[in-house]
Design a protein around this motif. Structure first.
Motif, mmCIF file in Angstrom:
data_model
loop_
_atom_site.group_PDB
_atom_site.id
_atom_site.type_symbol
_atom_site.label_atom_id
_atom_site.label_comp_id
_atom_site.label_asym_id
_atom_site.label_seq_id
_atom_site.Cartn_x
_atom_site.Cartn_y
_atom_site.Cartn_z
ATOM 1 N N ASN A 154 29.417 49.085 46.834
ATOM 2 C CA ASN A 154 29.573 48.642 45.331
ATOM 3 C C ASN A 154 30.641 49.690 44.931
ATOM 4 O OD1 ASN A 154 27.406 46.832 45.568
ATOM 5 N ND2 ASN A 154 25.887 48.006 44.421
ATOM 6 N N GLU A 155 30.667 50.720 45.134
ATOM 7 C CA GLU A 155 31.789 51.729 44.554
ATOM 8 C C GLU A 155 33.027 51.113 44.842
ATOM 9 O OE1 GLU A 155 29.140 52.728 46.597
ATOM 10 O OE2 GLU A 155 27.931 53.854 44.748
ATOM 11 N N ALA A 156 33.366 50.589 46.107
ATOM 12 C CA ALA A 156 34.321 50.266 46.528
ATOM 13 C C ALA A 156 34.929 49.056 45.893
ATOM 14 C CB ALA A 156 34.575 50.086 48.020
ATOM 15 N N LYS A 157 33.885 48.020 45.640
ATOM 16 C CA LYS A 157 34.118 46.698 44.612
ATOM 17 C C LYS A 157 34.647 47.307 43.549
ATOM 18 C CE LYS A 157 30.634 44.219 47.266
ATOM 19 N NZ LYS A 157 30.449 44.809 48.393
ATOM 20 N N HIS A 158 33.936 48.202 42.831
ATOM 21 C CA HIS A 158 34.517 48.314 41.398
ATOM 22 C C HIS A 158 35.690 49.220 41.602
ATOM 23 C CE1 HIS A 158 34.054 49.784 37.286
ATOM 24 N NE2 HIS A 158 34.058 51.033 37.754
ATOM 25 N N GLU A 159 35.946 50.237 42.350
ATOM 26 C CA GLU A 159 37.054 51.139 42.214
ATOM 27 C C GLU A 159 38.219 50.460 42.840
ATOM 28 O OE1 GLU A 159 36.085 54.580 44.485
ATOM 29 O OE2 GLU A 159 34.358 55.163 43.056
ATOM 30 N N MET A 160 38.229 49.492 43.733
ATOM 31 C CA MET A 160 39.445 48.884 44.411
ATOM 32 C C MET A 160 39.749 47.725 43.563
ATOM 33 S SD MET A 160 38.566 49.605 48.336
ATOM 34 C CE MET A 160 40.121 48.962 48.890
ATOM 35 N N PRO A 211 32.916 44.669 37.652
ATOM 36 C CA PRO A 211 32.489 45.504 36.944
ATOM 37 C C PRO A 211 30.866 45.992 37.451
ATOM 38 C CG PRO A 211 32.993 43.360 35.747
ATOM 39 C CD PRO A 211 33.417 43.323 37.333
ATOM 40 N N ILE A 212 30.392 47.110 36.875
ATOM 41 C CA ILE A 212 29.201 47.882 37.521
ATOM 42 C C ILE A 212 28.122 46.883 36.744
ATOM 43 C CG2 ILE A 212 27.730 49.778 37.381
ATOM 44 C CD1 ILE A 212 30.138 50.468 39.298
ATOM 45 N N ASP A 213 28.125 46.519 35.831
ATOM 46 C CA ASP A 213 27.153 45.884 35.341
ATOM 47 C C ASP A 213 26.842 44.589 36.057
ATOM 48 O OD1 ASP A 213 29.385 44.711 34.192
ATOM 49 O OD2 ASP A 213 28.323 43.839 32.411
ATOM 50 N N LEU A 214 27.953 43.561 36.526
ATOM 51 C CA LEU A 214 27.497 42.632 37.364
ATOM 52 C C LEU A 214 26.724 42.924 38.614
ATOM 53 C CD1 LEU A 214 30.720 40.413 37.581
ATOM 54 C CD2 LEU A 214 28.637 40.109 36.229
ATOM 55 N N LEU A 215 27.358 44.082 39.348
ATOM 56 C CA LEU A 215 26.725 44.661 40.548
ATOM 57 C C LEU A 215 25.080 45.133 40.424
ATOM 58 C CD1 LEU A 215 29.702 46.657 41.670
ATOM 59 C CD2 LEU A 215 28.917 44.817 42.977
ATOM 60 N N MET A 216 24.809 45.616 39.136
ATOM 61 C CA MET A 216 23.509 46.189 39.022
ATOM 62 C C MET A 216 22.706 45.091 38.616
ATOM 63 S SD MET A 216 24.019 49.163 39.475
ATOM 64 C CE MET A 216 22.128 49.941 38.968
ATOM 65 N N VAL A 227 29.312 38.186 41.535
ATOM 66 C CA VAL A 227 30.098 39.369 42.333
ATOM 67 C C VAL A 227 31.192 38.769 43.270
ATOM 68 C CG1 VAL A 227 29.983 41.019 43.697
ATOM 69 C CG2 VAL A 227 28.242 41.055 41.957
ATOM 70 N N ALA A 228 30.846 37.649 44.011
ATOM 71 C CA ALA A 228 31.952 37.103 44.658
ATOM 72 C C ALA A 228 32.985 36.472 43.875
ATOM 73 C CB ALA A 228 31.368 35.704 45.682
ATOM 74 N N MET A 270 34.902 39.524 42.737
ATOM 75 C CA MET A 270 35.797 40.215 43.955
ATOM 76 C C MET A 270 37.094 39.190 44.082
ATOM 77 S SD MET A 270 33.005 40.846 46.682
ATOM 78 C CE MET A 270 33.994 41.551 48.022
ATOM 79 N N ALA A 271 36.850 38.018 43.992
ATOM 80 C CA ALA A 271 38.407 37.292 44.317
ATOM 81 C C ALA A 271 39.106 37.204 43.073
ATOM 82 C CB ALA A 271 37.668 35.712 44.412
ATOM 83 N N SER A 272 38.674 37.464 41.924
ATOM 84 C CA SER A 272 39.655 37.655 40.524
ATOM 85 C C SER A 272 40.283 38.944 40.774
ATOM 86 C CB SER A 272 38.807 37.252 39.395
ATOM 87 O OG SER A 272 38.229 36.330 39.114
ATOM 88 N N GLY A 273 39.397 40.038 41.136
ATOM 89 C CA GLY A 273 39.945 41.407 41.191
ATOM 90 C C GLY A 273 41.026 41.433 42.169
ATOM 91 N N ALA A 274 40.813 40.854 43.402
ATOM 92 C CA ALA A 274 41.829 40.832 44.452
ATOM 93 C C ALA A 274 42.996 40.317 44.118
ATOM 94 C CB ALA A 274 41.405 40.234 45.915
ATOM 95 N N HIS A 275 42.762 38.900 43.383
ATOM 96 C CA HIS A 275 43.964 38.362 43.078
ATOM 97 C C HIS A 275 45.016 39.177 42.003
ATOM 98 C CE1 HIS A 275 45.438 34.203 41.126
ATOM 99 N NE2 HIS A 275 46.493 34.859 41.792
ATOM 100 N N PHE A 276 44.068 39.710 40.841
ATOM 101 C CA PHE A 276 44.668 40.622 39.996
ATOM 102 C C PHE A 276 45.492 41.838 40.462
ATOM 103 C CE2 PHE A 276 44.453 43.860 36.614
ATOM 104 C CZ PHE A 276 45.269 43.400 35.737
ATOM 105 N N CYS A 277 44.695 42.448 41.635
ATOM 106 C CA CYS A 277 45.339 43.793 42.209
ATOM 107 C C CYS A 277 46.184 43.577 43.272
ATOM 108 C CB CYS A 277 44.092 44.443 42.612
ATOM 109 S SG CYS A 277 43.039 45.275 41.214
ATOM 110 N N SER A 278 46.908 42.350 43.278
ATOM 111 C CA SER A 278 47.590 41.998 44.292
ATOM 112 C C SER A 278 48.979 41.336 44.051
ATOM 113 C CB SER A 278 47.051 41.104 45.401
ATOM 114 O OG SER A 278 46.752 39.861 44.971
#
Length: 166
Positions: free
Chosen positions: A59-65, A69-74, A83-84, A87-95
């Motif tokens: 979960n920490e890697a999902k949030h940090e990398m 959002p932690i609230d989604l994970l919790m 969360v899926a 994760m896709a949106s975050g990978a898209h944004f961070c790449s």
């Protein structure tokens, strides 16, 4: 049970199609631990298409990398549609990718519950100018390797469907 050669051929075709259209891919993987990124990058010339892969097992890697959002994970847990998609949106944004795919699930042999059994896998998909999508699969419990293989097959299908429609 697993036909790795057929997966490699599908990956080769996908990389070729994405290269023709100059579309870059990013991955965010949890239960597959980077297997999709590994499969795609086995293809010669994949560097023209594959931007990067995030292995976000914790979960920490999902949030940090990738900023899940932690609230989604919790609230929903790592194995969830919410969360899926994050994760896709975050990978898209961070790449620098045009599309990103995520995989999070329970490959077993333990970790399953009545509500989230072994074999439950969620996929997220994010692409430029498109709403983030989600697919949920409940794969037959064919063991850890079998579930991870089935997840790879589904991920390739998601990417194939994207390229066929773009």
């Amino acid at each position: 049970m697993t036909d790795i050669l057929s997966l490699k051929e599908r990956a080769r075709i996908l990389i070729s199609l994405f290269a023709e259209r100059e579309i870059k891919i990013a991955t965010a993987e949890s239960c597959t631990g980077g297997l999709l990124a590994g499969l795609l990058t086995e293809v010669p010339g994949s560097s023209a298409v594959f931007d990067r892969g995030f292995v976000t097992y914790s979960n920490e890697a999902k949030h940090e990398m990738i900023g899940v959002p932690i609230d989604l994970l919790m609230s929903y847990g790592a194995v969830s549609s919410e969360v899926a998609k994050a994760m896709a949106s975050g990978a898209h944004f961070c790449s620098n990718a045009d599309v990103a795919i995520s995989i999070t699930g329970i490959a077993g042999p333990d970790g399953g519950t009545k509500d989230k059994p072994v074999g439950l896998v969620h996929f997220g998909f994010s692409a430029d100018d498109k709403e983030t999508g989600h697919i949920q699969c409940l794969f037959e419990n064919t063991g850890r390797d079998g579930i991870r293989y089935q997840a790879l097959v589904q991920a390739l299908e998601i990417l194939e469907n994207f390229i066929e429609n773009n």
